[in-house]
Design an enzyme around this catalytic site. Structure first.
Site, PDB file in Angstrom:
ATOM      1  N   GLU A 216      -7.394  10.091  -5.490  1.00 47.80           N
ATOM      2  CA  GLU A 216      -7.170  10.431  -4.069  1.00 47.80           C
ATOM      3  C   GLU A 216      -5.900  11.247  -3.841  1.00 47.80           C
ATOM      4  O   GLU A 216      -5.801  11.995  -2.872  1.00 47.80           O
ATOM      5  CB  GLU A 216      -7.121   9.154  -3.213  1.00 47.80           C
ATOM      6  CG  GLU A 216      -5.943   8.206  -3.450  1.00 47.80           C
ATOM      7  CD  GLU A 216      -6.178   7.199  -4.568  1.00 47.80           C
ATOM      8  OE1 GLU A 216      -7.069   7.463  -5.413  1.00 47.80           O
ATOM      9  OE2 GLU A 216      -5.481   6.169  -4.618  1.00 47.80           O
TER      10      GLU A 216
ATOM     11  N   CYS B  70      -8.557   3.049 -10.227  1.00 50.95           N
ATOM     12  CA  CYS B  70      -7.503   2.303 -10.922  1.00 50.95           C
ATOM     13  C   CYS B  70      -7.958   0.860 -11.219  1.00 50.95           C
ATOM     14  O   CYS B  70      -8.680   0.642 -12.181  1.00 50.95           O
ATOM     15  CB  CYS B  70      -6.198   2.362 -10.143  1.00 50.95           C
ATOM     16  SG  CYS B  70      -4.776   2.040 -11.215  1.00 50.95           S
TER      17      CYS B  70
ATOM     18  N   HIS C 107      -5.356   7.651  -9.929  1.00 56.88           N
ATOM     19  CA  HIS C 107      -5.731   7.619  -8.512  1.00 56.88           C
ATOM     20  C   HIS C 107      -6.173   9.018  -8.096  1.00 56.88           C
ATOM     21  O   HIS C 107      -5.325   9.840  -7.720  1.00 56.88           O
ATOM     22  CB  HIS C 107      -4.524   7.231  -7.648  1.00 56.88           C
ATOM     23  CG  HIS C 107      -4.088   5.813  -7.808  1.00 56.88           C
ATOM     24  ND1 HIS C 107      -4.222   4.883  -6.806  1.00 56.88           N
ATOM     25  CD2 HIS C 107      -3.505   5.174  -8.839  1.00 56.88           C
ATOM     26  CE1 HIS C 107      -3.737   3.723  -7.237  1.00 56.88           C
ATOM     27  NE2 HIS C 107      -3.288   3.873  -8.458  1.00 56.88           N
TER      28      HIS C 107
ATOM     29  N   GLY D 267       3.047   9.244  15.240  1.00 60.58           N
ATOM     30  CA  GLY D 267       2.506  10.435  14.598  1.00 60.58           C
ATOM     31  C   GLY D 267       3.549  11.498  14.294  1.00 60.58           C
ATOM     32  O   GLY D 267       3.235  12.680  14.173  1.00 60.58           O
TER      33      GLY D 267
ATOM     34  N   GLY E 240      -5.358  -2.101  -6.750  1.00 63.96           N
ATOM     35  CA  GLY E 240      -4.718  -3.343  -6.324  1.00 63.96           C
ATOM     36  C   GLY E 240      -3.953  -4.010  -7.446  1.00 63.96           C
ATOM     37  O   GLY E 240      -4.044  -3.621  -8.610  1.00 63.96           O
TER      38      GLY E 240
ATOM     39  N   GLU F 136      12.236  14.931   8.219  1.00 62.72           N
ATOM     40  CA  GLU F 136      11.760  13.899   9.149  1.00 62.72           C
ATOM     41  C   GLU F 136      12.540  12.610   8.928  1.00 62.72           C
ATOM     42  O   GLU F 136      12.617  12.106   7.805  1.00 62.72           O
ATOM     43  CB  GLU F 136      10.264  13.620   8.919  1.00 62.72           C
ATOM     44  CG  GLU F 136       9.748  12.554   9.868  1.00 62.72           C
ATOM     45  CD  GLU F 136       8.357  12.017   9.523  1.00 62.72           C
ATOM     46  OE1 GLU F 136       7.654  12.623   8.688  1.00 62.72           O
ATOM     47  OE2 GLU F 136       7.992  10.970  10.084  1.00 62.72           O
TER      48      GLU F 136
HETATM   49  N1  GLN Z   1      -2.943  -3.937 -11.254  1.00 68.12           N
HETATM   50  C1  GLN Z   1      -3.478  -2.941 -12.120  1.00 68.12           C
HETATM   51  C2  GLN Z   1      -2.440  -2.429 -13.102  1.00 68.12           C
HETATM   52  O1  GLN Z   1      -1.263  -2.625 -12.912  1.00 68.12           O
HETATM   53  C3  GLN Z   1      -4.084  -1.783 -11.334  1.00 68.12           C
HETATM   54  C4  GLN Z   1      -3.092  -1.028 -10.515  1.00 68.12           C
HETATM   55  C5  GLN Z   1      -3.717  -0.151  -9.486  1.00 68.12           C
HETATM   56  O2  GLN Z   1      -4.873  -0.343  -9.094  1.00 68.12           O
HETATM   57  N2  GLN Z   1      -2.987   0.789  -8.977  1.00 68.12           N
HETATM   58  O3  GLN Z   1      -2.761  -1.815 -14.070  1.00 68.12           O
END
Ligand code: GLN
Length: 544
Positions: free
Chosen positions: A509, A381, A507, A16, A354, A141
């Site tokens: 997030e 994404c 993304h 941590g 992904g 860090e």
């Molecule tokens: N594989 C997909 C792309 O390259 C989605 C990438 C992701 O989900 N970050 O567009």
């Protein structure tokens, strides 16, 4: 004169250190300082962009498009500031730069050595992290643990910097672990003593020791660490594992860390204003509702692979006063078992980002289940891309529709590479990365969520919605609700005839913060809670 605080780790990694650093950053910012945080990663990779999530966890993307360590996410969320590529450095980047200078002839005649060439480049990067945010305090860090071979140049550079700076302009914080011996029911300080000794071989004497432990640490243990490590007892801070990482700043403040830092660095007297943070933690502790959320991905056994998503969900849950019961679902499970068995009782489905084709059909099954079952859905994404593929196949009459990443010969390439990207065969640094503006279409869920017509979100992908096939999808009810400012790229899609089904090419997030959840996450959880509430009201809530 900027002040530098160096944070190192001892005994083991993953105790941590990143949270301690981020928390101290938050506290110092709450005292009115401009804080910058730099992560020094000792691995030889140039960045974690091409590393497996199993090795490294999530790749965090900064607004200026750097692929960085997940600690950068903690720093941004705790500091509530946007950091830059100057806030993250690896051994690979340091060597890459020094070798580039050598080839250019900058050191003609000289022999290139770790000291001074590598250490000079490290020191230059530490100063850049100060300049990037015009900070008056820089937290640095060092990844890994003192004693790691690959971390040595960083410690050597820090030692040189400490020597050159005035004593009141620098301090060293060492974060260690006190292991617990079950048989004798005691915490041991010996590994901490050893790692401090190791740190001293670089000429670095810690000013503060943060001793992490899963059990309460008594005064006598703190005194023992103090005696053996030459650190004041009050500067031995025992940090027991907290229920939530968001409690750590409050804990460190209560333990007096900011007073110790202020005294050593001769900072002006100030109160840390942590009211906002305290309010967030209070709401986190006292939820009044629950929503069950399925996270569908392929690295679900390793929650760090989706760390920022998990944190963004927590921010959204706290906003609604809700606790989230997260179900981590392996997309491959949905290829062999019916969705009602795997995710039959959830109030919302989030499809994770992904790469590659493993588990994609399971993801499509999850999308279909969300669409047909009117279950709130957020596609992140790849989650947007799979939402478009599913819609194309099962609604718009395009059998076999796919992303060309998974099936280059699909008859309906609804997701494909931009023409200018074709022929690019290097994997490192060839993606659409970082913050881009997005124009929202009025009257859509996306525009309603953001309450704005133009937003900026961060990307990390290669493939895009194929505009050639988009009109057919639109005729069948898919809404393209966010576009790049030039009108060329679809950034958000949603479904009209669904309570809340939205997918983003970016993304979301990465921009979520405690007390300021990302609007898409916030409204996704709002819709899931609505579903949970009405299911409870009609007695339809599953026994689980
Ligand atoms: N594989 C997909 C792309 O390259 C989605 C990438 C992701 O989900 N970050 O567009």
């Amino acid at each position: 004169m900027p002040k530098y605080i160096f944070v190192t780790g001892g005994v083991v990694s993953s105790v941590g250190k990143g949270i301690v650093t981020a928390s101290l950053g938050r506290i110092l910012k709450s005292r009115g300082h401009r804080v910058s945080i730099l992560k020094l990663d000792p691995y030889i990779n140039v960045d974690p962009g091409t590393m497996s999530p199993y090795q490294h966890g999530e790749v965090y993307v900064t607004d200026d498009g750097a692929e960085t360590d997940l600690d950068l996410g903690h720093y941004e969320r705790f500091l509530d500031d946007n950091l830059t590529r100057a806030n993250s450095t690896s051994t690979g980047q340091v060597y890459e730069e020094v070798i580039r200078m050598e080839r250019r002839g900058d050191f003609l005649g000289g022999t290139i050595q770790p000291i001074p060439h590598i250490t000079n480049e490290i020191k230059r990067r530490i100063r850049s992290a100060q300049q990037a945010l015009d900070a008056d305090i820089v937290l640095v860090e060092v990844g890994g643990t003192v004693g790691d071979m690959e971390g040595q140049p960083f410690l050597e550079a820090i030692s040189q910097m400490r020597h050159a700076l005035e004593p009141h302009d620098t301090m060293s914080i060492h974060v260690t672990l006190l292991p617990y011996i079950g048989a004798t029911k005691e915490l041991k300080t010996k590994p901490t003593q050893h790692s401090v000794r190791e740190l001293r071989t670089f000429g670095i004497q810690p000013d503060v020791i943060v001793a992490r432990s899963d059990f309460p640490v008594g005064q006598s243990l703190r005194e023992k660490i103090s005696l053996f490590c030459n650190v004041d007892t009050e500067a031995v801070i025992a940090l027991e594992t907290a229920d939530s990482i968001y409690e750590v700043p409050l804990y460190l403040e209560a333990a007096g860390l900011s007073q110790i830092v202020a005294r050593q660095l001769e900072l002006p007297v100030a109160e840390a204003d942590l009211e906002d943070w305290r309010g967030f933690v209070q709401r986190l502790r006292e939820p009044s509702a629950t929503a069950r959320i399925a996270l569908v991905g392929k690295y679900v056994e390793l929650h760090d692979a989706y760390l920022s998503i998990k944190e963004a969900l927590i921010h959204a849950g706290v906003h609604h006063g809700a606790k989230l019961d997260l179900r981590w679902v392996h997309s491959e499970d949905l290829e062999s078992r019916p969705p009602e068995e795997v995710i039959g009782d959830v109030d919302g489905i989030l499809l994770c980002p992904g790469f590659g084709d493993r588990g994609l059909e399971g993801k499509i099954a999850a999308v279909r289940y969300a669409r047909e079952g009117l279950i709130p859905y957020l596609g992140d994404c790849l989650g947007l891309q799979m939402m478009v593929c599913e819609f194309a196949r099962n609604v718009a009459g395009m059998p076999g529709a796919n992303t060309t990443e998974a099936d280059p010969r699909t008859p309906f390439p609804v997701i494909s590479l931009l023409s200018e990207q074709r022929g690019v065969d290097e994997l490192g640094g060839t993606m659409r990365l970082g913050g881009y503006d997005c124009r929202l279409v009025e009257g859509t869920r996306a525009a309603e969520a953001y309450g704005a017509s133009n937003v900026r979100e961060r990307h990390r992908h290669r493939y895009e919605v194929n505009n050639a096939l988009l009109p057919v999808l639109q005729e069948h009810g898919l809404v393209a609700s966010g576009w790049s400012p030039d009108g060329r790229l679809v950034e958000i899609c949603e479904l009209r005839d669904h309570p809340w089904m939205v997918g983003a090419q970016f993304h979301p997030e990465f921009t979520s913060r405690p007390n300021r959840p990302n609007p898409l996450f916030r409204d996704f959880i709002g819709a899931a809670l609505e579903r949970a509430g009405s299911a409870a009201a009609t007695g339809a809530v599953a026994s689980a």
